[in-house]
Design a protein around this motif. Sequence first.
Motif, mmCIF file in Angstrom:
data_model
loop_
_atom_site.group_PDB
_atom_site.id
_atom_site.type_symbol
_atom_site.label_atom_id
_atom_site.label_comp_id
_atom_site.label_asym_id
_atom_site.label_seq_id
_atom_site.Cartn_x
_atom_site.Cartn_y
_atom_site.Cartn_z
ATOM 1 N N VAL A 198 1.437 -0.959 0.232
ATOM 2 C CA VAL A 198 -0.458 0.291 0.273
ATOM 3 C C VAL A 198 0.990 1.119 0.128
ATOM 4 C CG1 VAL A 198 -0.781 0.401 2.320
ATOM 5 C CG2 VAL A 198 -1.992 1.204 1.408
ATOM 6 N N TRP A 199 2.064 1.089 0.489
ATOM 7 C CA TRP A 199 3.018 2.387 0.440
ATOM 8 C C TRP A 199 3.189 3.166 -0.489
ATOM 9 C CZ3 TRP A 199 2.990 -1.362 4.625
ATOM 10 C CH2 TRP A 199 2.776 -1.079 5.317
ATOM 11 N N ASP A 200 3.940 2.014 -1.560
ATOM 12 C CA ASP A 200 4.195 1.925 -2.726
ATOM 13 C C ASP A 200 3.551 2.409 -3.795
ATOM 14 O OD1 ASP A 200 6.453 1.315 -2.295
ATOM 15 O OD2 ASP A 200 7.049 -1.722 -2.962
ATOM 16 N N VAL A 201 2.157 1.939 -3.518
ATOM 17 C CA VAL A 201 1.027 2.855 -4.498
ATOM 18 C C VAL A 201 0.715 3.751 -3.842
ATOM 19 C CG1 VAL A 201 -1.426 2.967 -4.898
ATOM 20 C CG2 VAL A 201 -0.606 0.350 -4.225
ATOM 21 N N VAL A 202 0.839 4.446 -2.784
ATOM 22 C CA VAL A 202 0.702 5.788 -2.562
ATOM 23 C C VAL A 202 1.483 6.607 -2.825
ATOM 24 C CG1 VAL A 202 0.265 7.466 -0.244
ATOM 25 C CG2 VAL A 202 -0.817 4.915 -0.708
ATOM 26 N N ARG A 203 2.920 6.082 -2.388
ATOM 27 C CA ARG A 203 3.750 6.953 -3.029
ATOM 28 C C ARG A 203 4.172 7.200 -4.452
ATOM 29 N NH1 ARG A 203 8.862 4.936 -4.106
ATOM 30 N NH2 ARG A 203 8.428 2.210 -3.362
ATOM 31 N N ALA A 204 3.584 6.284 -5.365
ATOM 32 C CA ALA A 204 3.742 6.038 -6.939
ATOM 33 C C ALA A 204 2.192 7.284 -7.519
ATOM 34 C CB ALA A 204 2.730 4.699 -7.412
ATOM 35 N N ILE A 205 1.680 7.391 -6.835
ATOM 36 C CA ILE A 205 0.451 8.114 -7.038
ATOM 37 C C ILE A 205 0.821 9.562 -6.419
ATOM 38 C CG2 ILE A 205 -1.863 9.736 -6.531
ATOM 39 C CD1 ILE A 205 -3.244 6.267 -5.308
ATOM 40 N N ILE A 206 1.688 9.463 -5.795
ATOM 41 C CA ILE A 206 2.048 10.907 -4.752
ATOM 42 C C ILE A 206 3.286 11.549 -6.417
ATOM 43 C CG2 ILE A 206 3.435 12.503 -3.330
ATOM 44 C CD1 ILE A 206 2.056 10.685 -1.358
ATOM 45 N N GLU A 207 3.730 10.748 -6.541
ATOM 46 C CA GLU A 207 5.424 10.775 -7.225
ATOM 47 C C GLU A 207 5.126 10.906 -8.680
ATOM 48 O OE1 GLU A 207 8.688 7.866 -7.537
ATOM 49 O OE2 GLU A 207 8.532 8.322 -5.062
ATOM 50 N N CYS A 208 3.695 10.591 -9.477
ATOM 51 C CA CYS A 208 2.711 11.000 -10.445
ATOM 52 C C CYS A 208 2.317 12.001 -10.287
ATOM 53 C CB CYS A 208 1.879 9.492 -11.304
ATOM 54 S SG CYS A 208 3.210 8.644 -11.562
ATOM 55 N N MET A 209 1.018 12.547 -9.530
ATOM 56 C CA MET A 209 0.971 14.011 -9.511
ATOM 57 C C MET A 209 1.485 15.029 -10.090
ATOM 58 S SD MET A 209 -1.286 13.867 -6.017
ATOM 59 C CE MET A 209 -0.583 14.179 -4.629
ATOM 60 N N GLY A 210 0.720 16.105 -10.742
ATOM 61 C CA GLY A 210 1.448 17.206 -11.327
ATOM 62 C C GLY A 210 2.854 16.496 -11.899
ATOM 63 N N ASN A 211 2.944 14.844 -12.928
ATOM 64 C CA ASN A 211 3.848 14.693 -13.103
ATOM 65 C C ASN A 211 4.254 14.827 -14.475
ATOM 66 O OD1 ASN A 211 6.893 13.412 -14.385
ATOM 67 N ND2 ASN A 211 7.020 13.083 -12.551
ATOM 68 N N GLY A 212 4.418 15.793 -16.019
ATOM 69 C CA GLY A 212 4.456 15.301 -17.385
ATOM 70 C C GLY A 212 4.493 13.771 -17.992
ATOM 71 N N ASN A 213 5.616 13.247 -17.423
ATOM 72 C CA ASN A 213 6.160 11.659 -17.193
ATOM 73 C C ASN A 213 4.737 11.222 -17.693
ATOM 74 O OD1 ASN A 213 8.144 13.263 -17.799
ATOM 75 N ND2 ASN A 213 9.445 13.012 -16.414
ATOM 76 N N ALA A 214 4.006 11.772 -16.310
ATOM 77 C CA ALA A 214 2.858 11.072 -15.898
ATOM 78 C C ALA A 214 1.563 11.145 -17.127
ATOM 79 C CB ALA A 214 2.403 10.120 -14.488
ATOM 80 N N TYR A 215 1.353 12.203 -17.381
ATOM 81 C CA TYR A 215 0.204 11.943 -17.782
ATOM 82 C C TYR A 215 -0.338 11.206 -19.463
ATOM 83 C CZ TYR A 215 0.837 16.911 -15.656
ATOM 84 O OH TYR A 215 0.380 17.769 -14.961
ATOM 85 N N THR A 216 -1.532 11.153 -19.367
ATOM 86 C CA THR A 216 -1.575 10.135 -20.889
ATOM 87 C C THR A 216 -0.966 8.435 -20.697
ATOM 88 O OG1 THR A 216 -0.458 10.722 -22.054
ATOM 89 C CG2 THR A 216 -2.628 12.267 -21.707
ATOM 90 N N LYS A 217 -0.902 8.332 -19.327
ATOM 91 C CA LYS A 217 -0.625 6.993 -18.975
ATOM 92 C C LYS A 217 -1.189 6.103 -18.122
ATOM 93 C CE LYS A 217 4.363 7.764 -20.265
ATOM 94 N NZ LYS A 217 3.775 9.497 -20.396
ATOM 95 N N ALA A 218 -1.224 4.990 -18.425
ATOM 96 C CA ALA A 218 -1.632 4.180 -17.287
ATOM 97 C C ALA A 218 -0.835 2.725 -17.095
ATOM 98 C CB ALA A 218 -2.649 3.022 -18.035
ATOM 99 N N PHE A 219 -0.509 2.904 -15.699
ATOM 100 C CA PHE A 219 0.477 2.239 -15.234
ATOM 101 C C PHE A 219 0.069 1.248 -14.421
ATOM 102 C CE2 PHE A 219 2.209 6.626 -15.159
ATOM 103 C CZ PHE A 219 2.965 6.329 -15.883
ATOM 104 N N ASN A 220 0.730 -0.585 -14.769
ATOM 105 C CA ASN A 220 0.375 -1.187 -13.738
ATOM 106 C C ASN A 220 2.133 -0.729 -12.487
ATOM 107 O OD1 ASN A 220 -1.216 -2.765 -15.347
ATOM 108 N ND2 ASN A 220 0.679 -3.876 -15.825
#
Length: 306
Positions: A198-220
């Motif tokens: 769960v801590w990795d899921v949360v960290r992934a969300i936080i690191e992707c928020m506002g991160n252009g490299n994560a835009y329009t992408k789906a991540f497993n």
Amino acid sequence: MKDVLVIGGSYFVGRVFVEDLSRNPDYSIYVMNRGNVPLNIKGITEIKCDRHNMEAMCEAIPSKEWNAVVDFCAYTPEDIAMMISALPSHAIGHYVYISTSSIYEKTNNLPIGEEAAKLTGPQPGPHGDYAYNKHLAEEELKSQCTENNIPWTIFRPTFIYGKYNYAPREKYFFDLVQEGETIIIPDNELALFTFVSVWDVVRAIIECMGNGNAYTKAFNLSGEELISYSRFVDVLRIITGEHIKVEHRNINQIDAQGIPLPFPLDEHLIYSGALITKEIGFSYTPFIEGMSATYAWYKTKRSGRQ
């Protein structure tokens, strides 16, 4: 100050997300849900509202320029459409949706990556429409965000374990260990799974928020380690320090006796979580480390200190 609107956020992943993000003074956090489980976290604004009531949402949600909307509880395409309709499109800086790895068709082409075939209809069973509806919700999100020029990111976690997990997965085994009971597992060693904390899921969300490299992408979201039932028990021995009694039974016996093992008995569920590592440099917590933290939390909760 960055304004974040969280939809859901009272249970499991959402709760850990809100707790972790609340420690960052750069964020102003608003949590909207039905209010059944108040968070009572200092600095968090809780909005009691049903997402299926459009009029109530339009009245309850503050008029802000949201840096991110993080949606933990959209289960249908209608949920997505209504939420985006309730907010002016220019007010959504980034829409983050937590979906599920269950949206993929069964395949022998493992590990399952983000481009694998998706479900084409509901599946057998009492909750057979859950994964298909999540897939449809993803498609609605992509369509709505494209139409309204809203950046989006989708997360598809595999089996999640950790703090506040209400699903009877790791807790099922922890309870047996604490009570000195024998753990029964399949005699078939071939079923392999991947997990994410769960801590990795949360960290992934936080690191992707506002991160252009994560835009329009789906991540497993899936760690690399392949875990069998036997390996799971090995990890239990390591993190608990207990002598654990194990019995192997065949699948027919397990089914007949109604033993509630939480993972499939005779099929692999192996996903690739490598794309997010490639795109934003994300790294996963080793399974033993994550399970050790989970067991520590479990013992604290069991002792009544939390």
